[in-house]
Write a protein that holds these residues in place. Sequence first.
Motif, PDB file in Angstrom:
ATOM      1  N   GLY A 107     -63.876   6.427  12.094  1.00 25.39           N
ATOM      2  CA  GLY A 107     -64.031   5.322  13.032  1.00 25.39           C
ATOM      3  C   GLY A 107     -63.764   4.011  12.331  1.00 25.39           C
ATOM      4  O   GLY A 107     -63.797   3.930  11.096  1.00 25.39           O
ATOM      5  N   GLY A 108     -63.474   2.991  13.111  1.00 28.17           N
ATOM      6  CA  GLY A 108     -63.227   1.686  12.516  1.00 28.17           C
ATOM      7  C   GLY A 108     -62.613   0.714  13.496  1.00 28.17           C
ATOM      8  O   GLY A 108     -62.491   0.999  14.693  1.00 28.17           O
ATOM      9  N   PHE A 109     -62.229  -0.428  12.974  1.00 28.22           N
ATOM     10  CA  PHE A 109     -61.610  -1.483  13.772  1.00 28.22           C
ATOM     11  C   PHE A 109     -60.122  -1.199  13.925  1.00 28.22           C
ATOM     12  O   PHE A 109     -59.444  -0.842  12.958  1.00 28.22           O
ATOM     13  N   VAL A 110     -59.619  -1.357  15.136  1.00 31.88           N
ATOM     14  CA  VAL A 110     -58.204  -1.120  15.439  1.00 31.88           C
ATOM     15  C   VAL A 110     -57.687  -2.305  16.243  1.00 31.88           C
ATOM     16  O   VAL A 110     -58.244  -2.644  17.289  1.00 31.88           O
ATOM     17  N   TRP A 111     -56.625  -2.925  15.738  1.00 34.16           N
ATOM     18  CA  TRP A 111     -56.007  -4.074  16.398  1.00 34.16           C
ATOM     19  C   TRP A 111     -54.644  -3.671  16.934  1.00 34.16           C
ATOM     20  O   TRP A 111     -53.816  -3.106  16.213  1.00 34.16           O
ATOM     21  N   ASN A 112     -54.394  -3.952  18.202  1.00 33.04           N
ATOM     22  CA  ASN A 112     -53.114  -3.573  18.809  1.00 33.04           C
ATOM     23  C   ASN A 112     -51.928  -4.269  18.151  1.00 33.04           C
ATOM     24  O   ASN A 112     -50.854  -3.684  18.011  1.00 33.04           O
ATOM     25  N   GLU A 113     -52.117  -5.507  17.763  1.00 33.09           N
ATOM     26  CA  GLU A 113     -51.066  -6.285  17.109  1.00 33.09           C
ATOM     27  C   GLU A 113     -51.537  -6.700  15.724  1.00 33.09           C
ATOM     28  O   GLU A 113     -52.723  -6.995  15.520  1.00 33.09           O
ATOM     29  N   PRO A 114     -50.634  -6.754  14.743  1.00 32.29           N
ATOM     30  CA  PRO A 114     -51.030  -7.147  13.389  1.00 32.29           C
ATOM     31  C   PRO A 114     -51.610  -8.563  13.350  1.00 32.29           C
ATOM     32  O   PRO A 114     -51.176  -9.448  14.076  1.00 32.29           O
ATOM     33  N   ILE A 115     -52.591  -8.747  12.481  1.00 29.32           N
ATOM     34  CA  ILE A 115     -53.191 -10.054  12.218  1.00 29.32           C
ATOM     35  C   ILE A 115     -53.084 -10.322  10.724  1.00 29.32           C
ATOM     36  O   ILE A 115     -53.342  -9.443   9.899  1.00 29.32           O
ATOM     37  N   VAL A 128     -53.766  -3.484  -1.743  1.00 28.83           N
ATOM     38  CA  VAL A 128     -52.357  -3.884  -1.805  1.00 28.83           C
ATOM     39  C   VAL A 128     -51.610  -3.018  -2.805  1.00 28.83           C
ATOM     40  O   VAL A 128     -50.487  -2.550  -2.546  1.00 28.83           O
ATOM     41  N   ALA A 129     -52.225  -2.755  -3.943  1.00 26.99           N
ATOM     42  CA  ALA A 129     -51.593  -1.927  -4.963  1.00 26.99           C
ATOM     43  C   ALA A 129     -51.334  -0.508  -4.464  1.00 26.99           C
ATOM     44  O   ALA A 129     -50.432   0.176  -4.961  1.00 26.99           O
ATOM     45  N   ALA A 130     -52.132  -0.082  -3.475  1.00 27.78           N
ATOM     46  CA  ALA A 130     -51.961   1.256  -2.894  1.00 27.78           C
ATOM     47  C   ALA A 130     -51.054   1.262  -1.671  1.00 27.78           C
ATOM     48  O   ALA A 130     -50.889   2.302  -1.032  1.00 27.78           O
ATOM     49  N   GLY A 131     -50.469   0.089  -1.317  1.00 29.04           N
ATOM     50  CA  GLY A 131     -49.485   0.046  -0.245  1.00 29.04           C
ATOM     51  C   GLY A 131     -49.853  -0.785   0.965  1.00 29.04           C
ATOM     52  O   GLY A 131     -49.069  -0.883   1.913  1.00 29.04           O
ATOM     53  N   PHE A 132     -51.008  -1.428   0.971  1.00 26.76           N
ATOM     54  CA  PHE A 132     -51.470  -2.218   2.106  1.00 26.76           C
ATOM     55  C   PHE A 132     -50.824  -3.595   2.110  1.00 26.76           C
ATOM     56  O   PHE A 132     -50.678  -4.232   1.070  1.00 26.76           O
ATOM     57  N   ASP A 133     -50.429  -4.073   3.313  1.00 25.88           N
ATOM     58  CA  ASP A 133     -49.885  -5.422   3.486  1.00 25.88           C
ATOM     59  C   ASP A 133     -50.866  -6.222   4.330  1.00 25.88           C
ATOM     60  O   ASP A 133     -50.888  -6.082   5.559  1.00 25.88           O
ATOM     61  N   PRO A 134     -51.711  -7.065   3.735  1.00 23.89           N
ATOM     62  CA  PRO A 134     -52.716  -7.792   4.513  1.00 23.89           C
ATOM     63  C   PRO A 134     -52.130  -8.772   5.521  1.00 23.89           C
ATOM     64  O   PRO A 134     -52.812  -9.138   6.485  1.00 23.89           O
ATOM     65  N   SER A 169     -55.834  -2.698  10.815  1.00 24.12           N
ATOM     66  CA  SER A 169     -57.254  -2.373  10.695  1.00 24.12           C
ATOM     67  C   SER A 169     -57.783  -2.884   9.364  1.00 24.12           C
ATOM     68  O   SER A 169     -57.235  -2.559   8.315  1.00 24.12           O
ATOM     69  N   PRO A 170     -58.880  -3.668   9.392  1.00 24.40           N
ATOM     70  CA  PRO A 170     -59.461  -4.165   8.149  1.00 24.40           C
ATOM     71  C   PRO A 170     -60.551  -3.258   7.599  1.00 24.40           C
ATOM     72  O   PRO A 170     -61.071  -3.515   6.508  1.00 24.40           O
ATOM     73  N   PHE A 171     -60.918  -2.187   8.355  1.00 24.80           N
ATOM     74  CA  PHE A 171     -62.035  -1.351   7.915  1.00 24.80           C
ATOM     75  C   PHE A 171     -62.071  -0.069   8.739  1.00 24.80           C
ATOM     76  O   PHE A 171     -62.242  -0.101   9.960  1.00 24.80           O
ATOM     77  N   ILE A 172     -61.883   1.054   8.045  1.00 26.46           N
ATOM     78  CA  ILE A 172     -62.005   2.381   8.643  1.00 26.46           C
ATOM     79  C   ILE A 172     -62.782   3.253   7.660  1.00 26.46           C
ATOM     80  O   ILE A 172     -62.569   3.177   6.444  1.00 26.46           O
TER      81      ILE A 172
END
Length: 223
Positions: free
Chosen positions: A118-126, A187-193, A198-201
Amino acid sequence: MRYVNAACVALLVTSACRLDPGTPDYSGHVGLFEPDGDTEPVDGPDPYEPGEARLAFGLFYEGGFSDVIASNGTTINYFIFVIEGTSQLTYAQEPSDDRVEGVVSDQITLEGTPFWGGGFVWNEPIDISEWTTMYVSFKSSDPSFETFDLQVQSGAGAAATNLDPRDYGYVNDGEWHNLAIPVQDFVAAGFDPAQTRSPFILASPGGDAGDVLLVDNLYYTQD
């Protein structure tokens, strides 16, 4: 309001570093409630000071903040994930007065499904690239939470980026552990902030019905 309405939407978020338990359908939404208001608030390990930069998400945290991206029930949501093709929630969620800050933490109780999450899901990137550190607190001694995936996600259809909370001080010993996680490690693992979906799952395959994890004190800072 601590708990906010969430709508149902289907979105695929996969774990690239875990055994695939099948494709989950993330259409479940949280049960919503308010704490009774009779409990004395706790300041927390790092009480908010006016003027600080602190990003909250409307859940897992009751302290002060400078910015908030709260669920709106349409494009910004918090979901308890369900198993594809069923209405089976992968965990139950309710308040607990065993907390690090505020008046309640959130108690996650597993339902014994092959996968939970479970976690936060955003329809569009922020774009949250100005935020550099995630803070969150966990407590459990149940075997299912010896470890689990702490995830973020960016881009459309991208796999979730996983970190192990044990690398940041979490121990499955029945005590509260306050984690500070550099976003740069994601970021080092592939995340683009800049393209955050999603900021938290929280997620993991398996887990025994009735096992409990407490979650509290989630926010981002610009450390």
